[in-house]
Write a protein that holds these residues in place. Structure first.
Motif, PDB file in Angstrom:
ATOM      1  N   GLU A 148      46.253   0.030  33.708  1.00 45.13           N
ATOM      2  CA  GLU A 148      47.073  -0.640  32.702  1.00 45.13           C
ATOM      3  C   GLU A 148      48.030   0.390  32.099  1.00 45.13           C
ATOM      4  N   LEU A 149      49.315   0.056  32.069  1.00 45.74           N
ATOM      5  CA  LEU A 149      50.286   0.958  31.464  1.00 45.74           C
ATOM      6  C   LEU A 149      50.123   0.922  29.950  1.00 45.74           C
ATOM      7  N   PRO A 150      50.305   2.078  29.290  1.00 44.70           N
ATOM      8  CA  PRO A 150      50.108   2.121  27.831  1.00 44.70           C
ATOM      9  C   PRO A 150      51.228   1.396  27.087  1.00 44.70           C
ATOM     10  N   ARG A 151      50.841   0.433  26.293  1.00 43.40           N
ATOM     11  CA  ARG A 151      51.807  -0.347  25.508  1.00 43.40           C
ATOM     12  C   ARG A 151      51.319  -0.476  24.070  1.00 43.40           C
ATOM     13  N   HIS A 152      52.265  -0.530  23.153  1.00 50.11           N
ATOM     14  CA  HIS A 152      51.994  -0.791  21.740  1.00 50.11           C
ATOM     15  C   HIS A 152      51.636  -2.264  21.599  1.00 50.11           C
ATOM     16  N   ALA A 153      51.029  -2.630  20.508  1.00 51.80           N
ATOM     17  CA  ALA A 153      50.657  -4.032  20.270  1.00 51.80           C
ATOM     18  C   ALA A 153      51.865  -4.962  20.332  1.00 51.80           C
ATOM     19  N   THR A 154      53.051  -4.432  20.041  1.00 52.80           N
ATOM     20  CA  THR A 154      54.275  -5.246  20.099  1.00 52.80           C
ATOM     21  C   THR A 154      54.781  -5.414  21.525  1.00 52.80           C
ATOM     22  N   GLY A 155      54.177  -4.683  22.478  1.00 52.06           N
ATOM     23  CA  GLY A 155      54.590  -4.787  23.873  1.00 52.06           C
ATOM     24  C   GLY A 155      55.478  -3.649  24.347  1.00 52.06           C
ATOM     25  N   LYS A 156      55.884  -2.760  23.434  1.00 50.29           N
ATOM     26  CA  LYS A 156      56.746  -1.646  23.813  1.00 50.29           C
ATOM     27  C   LYS A 156      55.964  -0.677  24.697  1.00 50.29           C
ATOM     28  N   LEU A 157      56.576  -0.313  25.818  1.00 50.74           N
ATOM     29  CA  LEU A 157      55.966   0.632  26.747  1.00 50.74           C
ATOM     30  C   LEU A 157      56.046   2.042  26.187  1.00 50.74           C
ATOM     31  N   TYR A 158      54.935   2.759  26.214  1.00 44.68           N
ATOM     32  CA  TYR A 158      54.897   4.157  25.794  1.00 44.68           C
ATOM     33  C   TYR A 158      55.204   5.045  27.004  1.00 44.68           C
ATOM     34  N   LYS A 159      56.455   5.051  27.416  1.00 44.25           N
ATOM     35  CA  LYS A 159      56.846   5.817  28.586  1.00 44.25           C
ATOM     36  C   LYS A 159      56.667   7.316  28.350  1.00 44.25           C
ATOM     37  N   ARG A 160      56.869   7.761  27.133  1.00 47.11           N
ATOM     38  CA  ARG A 160      56.707   9.185  26.820  1.00 47.11           C
ATOM     39  C   ARG A 160      55.274   9.647  27.115  1.00 47.11           C
ATOM     40  N   VAL A 161      54.285   8.808  26.828  1.00 47.99           N
ATOM     41  CA  VAL A 161      52.884   9.146  27.100  1.00 47.99           C
ATOM     42  C   VAL A 161      52.673   9.351  28.601  1.00 47.99           C
ATOM     43  N   ILE A 162      53.254   8.480  29.393  1.00 49.02           N
ATOM     44  CA  ILE A 162      53.133   8.589  30.850  1.00 49.02           C
ATOM     45  C   ILE A 162      53.830   9.857  31.332  1.00 49.02           C
ATOM     46  N   ARG A 163      55.050  10.051  30.884  1.00 54.20           N
ATOM     47  CA  ARG A 163      55.842  11.207  31.312  1.00 54.20           C
ATOM     48  C   ARG A 163      55.150  12.515  30.937  1.00 54.20           C
ATOM     49  N   ASP A 164      54.595  12.593  29.738  1.00 51.33           N
ATOM     50  CA  ASP A 164      53.942  13.820  29.281  1.00 51.33           C
ATOM     51  C   ASP A 164      52.764  14.224  30.181  1.00 51.33           C
ATOM     52  N   ARG A 165      52.078  13.278  30.763  1.00 49.66           N
ATOM     53  CA  ARG A 165      50.960  13.587  31.664  1.00 49.66           C
ATOM     54  C   ARG A 165      51.417  14.403  32.870  1.00 49.66           C
ATOM     55  N   TYR A 166      52.625  14.154  33.326  1.00 47.41           N
ATOM     56  CA  TYR A 166      53.149  14.844  34.496  1.00 47.41           C
ATOM     57  C   TYR A 166      53.740  16.212  34.136  1.00 47.41           C
ATOM     58  N   TRP A 167      54.159  16.374  32.892  1.00 48.55           N
ATOM     59  CA  TRP A 167      54.819  17.613  32.488  1.00 48.55           C
ATOM     60  C   TRP A 167      53.905  18.589  31.766  1.00 48.55           C
ATOM     61  N   GLN A 168      52.652  18.233  31.545  1.00 47.41           N
ATOM     62  CA  GLN A 168      51.711  19.153  30.889  1.00 47.41           C
ATOM     63  C   GLN A 168      51.459  20.357  31.798  1.00 47.41           C
ATOM     64  N   GLN A 169      51.387  21.521  31.162  1.00 41.26           N
ATOM     65  CA  GLN A 169      51.091  22.735  31.924  1.00 41.26           C
ATOM     66  C   GLN A 169      49.606  22.753  32.275  1.00 41.26           C
ATOM     67  N   PRO A 170      49.256  23.212  33.493  1.00 45.88           N
ATOM     68  CA  PRO A 170      47.841  23.265  33.890  1.00 45.88           C
ATOM     69  C   PRO A 170      47.048  24.272  33.094  1.00 45.88           C
TER      70      PRO A 170
END
Length: 123
Positions: free
Chosen positions: A101-123
């Motif tokens: 399930e993609l992360p969304r706010h209760a209003t339905g707004k997609l939290y794209k920043r949350v998804i993007r941050d997972r890929y850009w985190q340093q190991p």
């Protein structure tokens, strides 16, 4: 990001912070998302730029599949082929990842920043 029509109306199409720069080419995720959501196996989609050693960023589609569809390599390949038939090769996702399930706010707004941050985190 947006454009103004001949009558002076402003149309917002995407956020500049979500623009993907791959090999020096500006790629706008909204165009790719609009094409992908039309596929019957996709319930929801977010397209992001993920780090790529040679290109700077690569186009990655993070997909929530429709009920009953298996998240496997075959499904990912079919979705990439579908996009390549709809968009230019440079815009088509290089990779498809799956989320329950993609992360969304209760209003339905997609939290794209949350998804993007997972890929850009340093190991």
């Amino acid at each position: 990001m947006g454009w103004v029509d001949e009558d002076g109306y402003l149309y917002l199409t995407d956020r500049k912070s979500f623009m993907i720069i791959s090999g020096g080419v500006n790629i706008y995720p909204q165009e790719i998302e609009n094409a992908m959501i039309a596929h019957p196996k996709i319930a929801d989609v977010a397209v992001i730029g993920a780090p790529h050693e040679d290109m700077g960023e690569e186009v990655v589609a993070v997909v929530e599949l429709a009920a009953g569809v298996s998240p496997d390599d075959g499904t990912a390949a079919k979705l990439i082929d579908f996009e390549r038939s709809k968009l230019s090769h440079i815009k088509a996702p290089r990779r498809v990842d799956f989320m329950d399930e993609l992360p969304r706010h209760a209003t339905g707004k997609l939290y794209k920043r949350v998804i993007r941050d997972r890929y850009w985190q340093q190991p």
